[in-house]
Every structure is written in structure tokens, then in C-alpha cells.
Design an enzyme around this catalytic site. Structure first.
Site, PDB file in Angstrom:
ATOM      1  N   GLU A 142      44.165  60.943  39.606  1.00 51.48           N
ATOM      2  CA  GLU A 142      44.929  61.344  41.051  1.00 51.48           C
ATOM      3  C   GLU A 142      45.388  62.737  41.049  1.00 51.48           C
ATOM      4  O   GLU A 142      45.371  63.114  41.956  1.00 51.48           O
ATOM      5  CB  GLU A 142      45.803  60.082  41.335  1.00 51.48           C
ATOM      6  CG  GLU A 142      45.551  58.669  41.225  1.00 51.48           C
ATOM      7  CD  GLU A 142      44.457  58.581  42.213  1.00 51.48           C
ATOM      8  OE1 GLU A 142      44.881  58.851  43.312  1.00 51.48           O
ATOM      9  OE2 GLU A 142      43.257  58.124  41.951  1.00 51.48           O
ATOM     10  N   SER A 431      30.414   3.996  55.949  1.00 53.27           N
ATOM     11  CA  SER A 431      30.704   2.838  55.257  1.00 53.27           C
ATOM     12  C   SER A 431      31.782   2.985  54.221  1.00 53.27           C
ATOM     13  O   SER A 431      32.423   2.038  53.748  1.00 53.27           O
ATOM     14  CB  SER A 431      29.816   2.136  54.551  1.00 53.27           C
ATOM     15  OG  SER A 431      28.664   1.894  55.695  1.00 53.27           O
TER      16      SER A 431
END
Length: 727
Positions: A142, A431
Site C-alpha cells: 500500500e 398430499s
């Protein structure tokens, strides 16, 4: 006589050198000066030339004065800005955790972390206690001149502008040339806080943090210099290491290290440090849980930078390249995303979705069972379903007390915040609802071997006219036992039974078992015309397994705050009040066991243990279900399309039954078989010859069934006793 008056003066030698007389103004001679050459006469420029030149000189003087004034003013403003920010800046311990929300860490039933939600913060780390290789990786990636500049790097900015222009972008687009101090300024002061409630995504939050407008750059520069004035370099780096966003909800390198590698930031090796530092560029894109291969490619660049800047020797760099970072088991599995989302949506909002605290929740979740369910679903779709199919499926596995062990909300399993078909999709049950009709009948005194006629019936529905249900096979079987009617999922007997025992009783039983959605009022109630969720239905079947008591599905076992020993919330089980008698439950489980042995659920039957269940298929096959249980676990499976497109060639006894079977085989792999809590008749019930007649509901004795009075400890027995209803 003295002669004083005639005494001669003493002799004195004459002065050898006489003192020069002082020159007066009158006697001083003027100095001679060399004569100057006479100046040539100035040539006058033509006014057309002189006027513009005079204007230029005047403008230059004005510009110079204005520039000087502006420079002085800018310097004063810069100084004032630095002083203001320095004076108003909070102390270091207030800057390391800048989250707007807290975090939720979810633990499975064994206490192992399996998911994180919210803004995760792993705790304070400093330059002194973090891994040296991690600190070096961050600086190398960085801001390699971090320890040499005063917060702003003109060289870095110039280089970034040059790169941006050479790549065809604007001077401030792309590479920013920001120092670590400037990036810390973004995190501390300038970015918009991440707030999911506002609709902001993590990607949008990142974009805002990386805004590269000129005004944002100016503010960053001023605040950065203020940071340099107030704190040391190591303190600034400490703030950055704790506040940087690293994807997947992780804020700070401690949280990210725990999230991705299951270890503290003080223990990461070179490869892991490179992955973490590489994520700073674009946290969502380079988060290793999103794409580990892409994350590692970025990490190789970080290793190269560390080698070039002298943080790694060539041998160390080569070793790191040959030993790629590996995710922890929890991070790799990314298991339980649907379960974790369910917990976040059902828990108290102030301790989950909107928490400002760091919360730990121990749950009922079982990572092995979750893996089994995910593998089963993937296997069936890979081997039994067309690759072009867009059909979806969901699975829920729980214990008989309602403790949810696994949850799959769709075919994509490694997700967060996705639509959960297990808890959110309201679908017709078909069902799969029939067991509650039979439960009501059994509780009212009907028996597993009672018989009923499968013959045409027409019911007049007020406002709708006559309604004539049919069986799935469009035939009629005459007199059948209740066991055969359920095993073969016959529609007409189910409707007749529902009408006989009373629809209201059926709705009461279903509701007490946990089906909370609005239940149909008409006779189609018996055929599953109502909608429910898979979680509700699975919980209702758990109530059948546990002997007839209601169940509330639950996942939370204990909730506590970070640092607290005493839990704020605890839960021990989800069993509620009794709905049907144990005798009725035992008969019903036997009947559902016959569904698996010789009925519509044979494809779900397990090879090494008893199981019971029920299929379900709705009109036009828009939904297909299979729900069932062993003595150990209850599982439910739903399959269908999100847009209600009919399934082609699929019923509940087909693919859903196979998914259920594959799931339960894997779940029970290391468990010894246990018998179901059901009745054990010598043989399945049959209809005796000569039984039946057109005038009644015959039983095995050839006469009309007058079932015994329901047990007083059942729900329906109590209701009928209170209301004085005779059988």
C-alpha cells in the site's frame, strides 16, 4: 636674591612629526569621480507596442501579488485545517473500531464457528503484536514510503497520475497514489458508514471509500497531515490495521484472519499475510471466500513486491509461492448460509440484524448433517436432472423436538442473504397434508385398520357449486383400509374422512402441529389446497414422531455478548402441548411407514432402518414434496420452480423422495438403526370379503364404524368432552 621673573623656560625637543591640520568644509577638496558616459536618448516605442507591454507588466504584477496572497492564504487555511483536525481528533483507542454496527458470530451445536454476520471486529491489534510479515506485506503493498513521508506523497501522486493518463483514464481515476495515512483518513473521517438498512451494499460502500474526486483528495490530504501531527507512524498503522475492510463483513486484520484462516493475525504466515494484504485493493473481489484462486493471484503480486523491497529474501519468497494459503474448514465450507440468515431474521433484531454489540449465538446447527444435505441435493441434480433445468429444491433436517440441524434453501448453497425456499416460500402442500386428516381421525377413535370406500363423491360447495374429487390415477379401489388409503395417497378417501371427522377438527390438528398459514375452508382442505413453508411442514411431522406433541422449530440455544460469561438468552427445546394421543401417533407412524414399504414413497425407503413419510404433489405438479422421519431425525424436501412452472414427470414420490433418501443415508451413516415408535401388527390390515355396503362407513366387522371415544388427554378428546359431542 631670587630672579623668578627672569627664569628661562625649560628646553623641549621639537616634535618630529607635526599633526596634520583638520580639513574644514572649506578646505576639503571634492573627490574626483570618473565621468559617466552620457545616456543615449531613450527611444520611444510606438504606442501600439508600448501599451500591450505595459498591460502585460501590470497583469504580471497583479498575478504575482494575487498568487502570493493566495499561497499565504492557502498556507494559513492548511495550517488552520491541520490544527482543527488535530485538536478535534479523538484518542487512539476511540479510532481503532469505527464500525456502525456490531457483529454476530454463529456457533454450531459443538461450539465451532460456522458463520459470521454484521460488521466483524476481531479485537484490537497493534504493530507490536501483529505478525511482522503481515505488517511488512501491508506496507509493501500500500505505501512503500510510509515511514518517510509526512502523510502525503507528492511522488506517489505524480506517479499515479502518470499511470492513469498512460492507461487512458482521467488523472484521478484508477490509481490514487494515496498513502496509508490518507487511506486511514478515509476510514476515520471521510467515508460514509456502511449501513445495510439503507440499501447500501458492501460493494457500494467500497466505492464510496475509494471516491477519487479532487475535493475528497484535498480533505484526505489535510486530515492525513493532521494524523501525522497527532500520532506516530506506528499508531497510524495500528489504526489502519484495525479499521481496514477486508471483505465478507470483516473489519480489521484480526477479524479477517479469524474469518478466513481460523487463526489470530499474530500467527499468519507469509502466504496468508499476502492474501490479506492483497484484499485491500478490492475487498469484495479479492476476498478468498469469494474466489480463492483469484485471491491467490493477487497474493503472488504482494509476495513479489515484498521481495523487491527487501522484506523477503528470494528463498523466502519462493517458499511462499510454493505454499499457497488455504482457507479454514469453516471458511472453505461456507456452510449454513441459509441457516445463519434464518437465525438473523428470527432472533431479536436488537441482538441480531441491528445489534451494536458483538454477539455470539450457539445454535442447533450440525455441520456434518448440513454437508450431507448439500451433497445429496447436488448428487441428485447432477445425476437425475437435466443440466438445463431451472428447478429449485429445499431441504430441512431437524430432531424430533424441533432443533433444526440443517437447512438448504436452494441449489446454490454457498450464499448469504439469498431467497430461502425452506422458510420464505409459501407453497401448496398437496398430499403431504393428508397425515393431519388421518391424525384427527385416529385421535377421534378411528383405527389404522378401519375401512373406507374409495368411490365417486360429489360435494356441493356453497357459492361454487358441485365438486367431485378424483384420484391421481383416475380410478377407484372400492373399500380400502385407512392404512392403504394413506399408503397409496388416495384423494377420495381423504376427503371423505375429512368430512366425517369435521374440517374444523382437521384444521385444529394441523394448526396445533404448527402449520400457521391460513388453511382452506372447503373440502379441498384434505388434499393440501392450503399453503405452508417447508420448515413448518417439517416441524409438524416432527410432532408426529415425538408422540403427538406440537413442535416449534428452533435454532438458538444460547445468546451472549462478547466478554460476558452469562448468556442473555437460552432455549432447551421446542416441544409444546400435546395434540393427539400417543396411541393415535403410533398408529399414524405405522401407516406412514407403510407409505415407504409399499406405497407412493417406496423410492425413499432406507436399506438399514425403519422410516416413515408421505409424498405430496400439487395440481399440475407445480410443487412436489417428500417429508418423513426415522427414529433419529425428521427431514423435509420440496421441489419446484420459483415461477410456478409445472414440473415435468416429477411427483413427490420421484425426485423429492430420492433427495430425501440420499440425504438420510448420509445423515445416518455412523448411527446404529433404531426402531420407530409405532404399533407392530402381525400383518398389514386388509379388507375382509363381504365387507362393505352402500349405506355406511363399514369396518372390518362388516358393520358401520362406531369408533371408540377419543382419549381424554388428546386435544380433540378434550374439545368433544367440553362440547358434549357424541361419537
Amino acid at each position: 636674591m631670587a630672579k623668578n621673573g627672569s627664569r628661562r623656560p625649560p628646553l623641549v625637543a621639537d616634535k618630529r612629526y607635526a599633526r596634520p591640520a583638520r580639513k574644514t568644509a572649506e578646505t576639503r577638496k571634492p573627490k574626483r569621480r570618473s565621468p559617466r558616459p552620457p545616456k543615449p536618448p531613450r527611444r520611444r516605442r510606438h504606442w501600439l507596442i508600448a501599451l500591450p507591454l505595459a498591460l502585460v507588466r501590470w497583469m504580471w504584477r497583479v498575478v504575482f501579488k494575487l498568487s502570493l496572497t493566495a499561497a499565504v492564504a492557502a498556507a494559513l487555511l492548511l495550517g488552520a485545517g491541520i490544527l482543527y483536525y488535530t485538536a478535534s481528533m479523538p484518542p487512539l483507542d476511540k479510532l481503532v473500531d469505527g464500525r456502525a454496527r456490531g457483529s454476530v458470530t454463529l456457533l454450531d451445536r459443538n461450539g465451532e464457528v460456522f458463520a459470521w454476520r454484521g460488521e466483524q471486529f476481531g479485537g484490537l491489534i497493534t504493530v507490536e503484536n501483529v505478525s511482522e510479515v503481515l505488517k511488512n506485506a501491508v506496507v509493501a503493498t500500500e505505501d512503500k514510503r510510509f515511514y518517510r513521508h509526512f502523510g502525503v506523497s507528492p511522488r506517489g501522486i505524480a506517479g499515479a497520475i502518470r499511470i492513469n493518463l498512460s492507461e487512458g483514464r482521467g488523472p484521478l481515476s484508477g490509481h490514487g497514489g494515496s498513502t496509508i495515512t490518507q487511506q486511514t483518513a478515509k476510514l476515520v473521517c471521510l467515508g460514509v458508514p456502511y449501513d445495510p438498512a439503507s440499501g447500501m451494499t458492501e460493494a457500494e460502500y467500497e466505492a464510496d471509500c475509494r471516491e477519487s474526486s479532487l475535493w475528497r483528495k484535498v480533505k484526505e490530504a489535510v486530515y492525513a497531515m493532521a494524523l501525522e501531527t497527532r500520532f506516530s507512524k506506528d499508531e497510524i498503522l495500528t489504526i489502519y490495521l484495525n479499521r481496514a475492510f477486508l471483505g465478507s463483513g470483516a473489519y480489521g486484520f484480526e477479524a479477517a484472519s479469524q474469518r478466513y484462516f481460523g487463526k489470530p493475525a499474530s500467527e499468519v504466515d507469509t502466504s496468508e499475510a499476502a492474501v490479506l494484504a492483497g484484499a485491500l485493493t478490492a475487498p469484495t473481489r479479492y476476498a478468498p471466500t469469494n474466489d480463492l484462486d483469484r485471491s491467490w493471484e493477487r497474493a503472488l503480486t504482494v509476495i513479489k513486491l515484498m521481495e523487491e523491497q527487501g522484506y523477503l529474501t528470494a528463498a523466502e519468497a519462493e517458499r511462499a509461492r510454493n505454499a499457497p494459503a488455504e482457507l479454514s474448514e469453516a471458511a472453505e465450507a461456507r456452510a449454513g448460509g441459509y441457516f445463519a440468515d434464518w437465525m438473523m431474521n428470527t432472533g431479536p433484531s436488537f441482538l441480531t440484524r441491528d445489534t451494536t454489540e458483538d454477539v455470539f449465538i450457539r445454535t442447533t446447527f450440525d455441520q456434518k448433517i448440513q454437508k450431507a444435505a448439500e451433497e445429496a441435493l447436488a448428487w441428485v441434480f447432477e445425476n437425475k436432472v437435466s443440466p438445463e433445468s431451472k428447478a429449485q429444491a429445499a431441504i430441512v433436517v431437524m430432531s424430533s423436538d424441533g432443533a433444526v440441524r440443517a437447512m438448504v434453501g436452494g441449489r446454490k448453497t454457498q450464499v448469504t442473504g439469498a431467497f430461502n425456499r425452506a422458510t420464505m416460500a409459501m407453497r401448496q402442500t398437496g398430499s403431504a397434508f393428508k397425515p393431519f386428516v388421518y391424525a384427527a381421525a385416529l385421535d377421534l377413535g378411528w383405527r389404522y385398520d378401519s375401512i373406507i370406500e374409495d368411490a365417486p363423491i360429489t360435494i356441493d360447495i356453497p357459492g361454487s357449486g358441485p365438486w367431485s374429487p378424483t384420484n391421481y390415477t383416475n380410478d377407484f379401489r372400492g373399500w380400502v383400509t385407512l392404512t392403504d388409503a394413506l399408503a397409496n395417497s388416495l384423494n377420495i378417501p381423504a376427503v371423505k374422512l375429512s368430512e366425517a371427522v369435521g374440517r374444523e377438527n382437521v384444521r385444529t390438528v394441523a394448526g396445533m402441529f404448527g402449520i400457521e398459514s391460513d388453511l382452506a375452508l372447503g373440502p379441498a382442505l384434505a388434499l393440501g389446497a392450503s399453503e405452508s413453508t417447508l420448515l413448518e411442514m417439517t416441524g409438524a411431522y416432527a410432532g408426529i414422531l415425538n408422540g403427538g406433541s406440537s413442535v416449534t422449530p428452533y435454532g438458538l440455544v444460547e445468546l451472549r455478548l462478547l466478554g460476558d460469561d452469562a448468556p442473555l438468552m437460552e432455549q432447551e427445546g421446542g416441544i409444546g402441548e400435546r395434540v393427539i394421543t400417543p396411541a393415535a401417533a403410533e398408529q399414524l407412524i405405522y401407516m406412514m411407514h407403510q407409505v415407504m414399504l409399499r406405497g407412493s414413497g417406496q423410492r425413499a425407503n432406507l436399506p438399514d432402518r425403519e422410516a416413515a413419510g408421505k409424498t405430496g404433489t400439487t395440481t399440475a405438479a407445480r410443487d412436489a414434496w417428500f417429508l418423513g422421519f426415522t427414529a433419529d431425525y425428521v427431514a423435509g424436501v420440496w421441489m419446484g420452480y420459483d415461477d410456478n412452472t409445472p414440473l415435468k414427470g416429477t411427483t413427490g414420490g420421484g425426485l423429492p423422495a430420492e433427495i430425501w433418501r440420499e440425504t438420510m443415508v448420509r445423515v445416518h451413516k455412523d448411527l446404529p438403526p433404531r426402531p420407530l415408535p409405532m404399533i407392530k401388527p402381525d400383518a398389514p390390515p386388509v379388507v375382509s370379503e363381504g365387507t362393505g355396503g352402500p349405506n355406511g362407513w363399514p369396518g372390518n366387522d362388516g358393520g358401520r364404524v362406531r369408533s371408540p371415544a377419543p382419549a381424554p388427554d388428546s386435544l380433540l378428546g378434550v374439545l368433544r368432552t367440553i362440547l358434549g359431542i357424541d361419537n
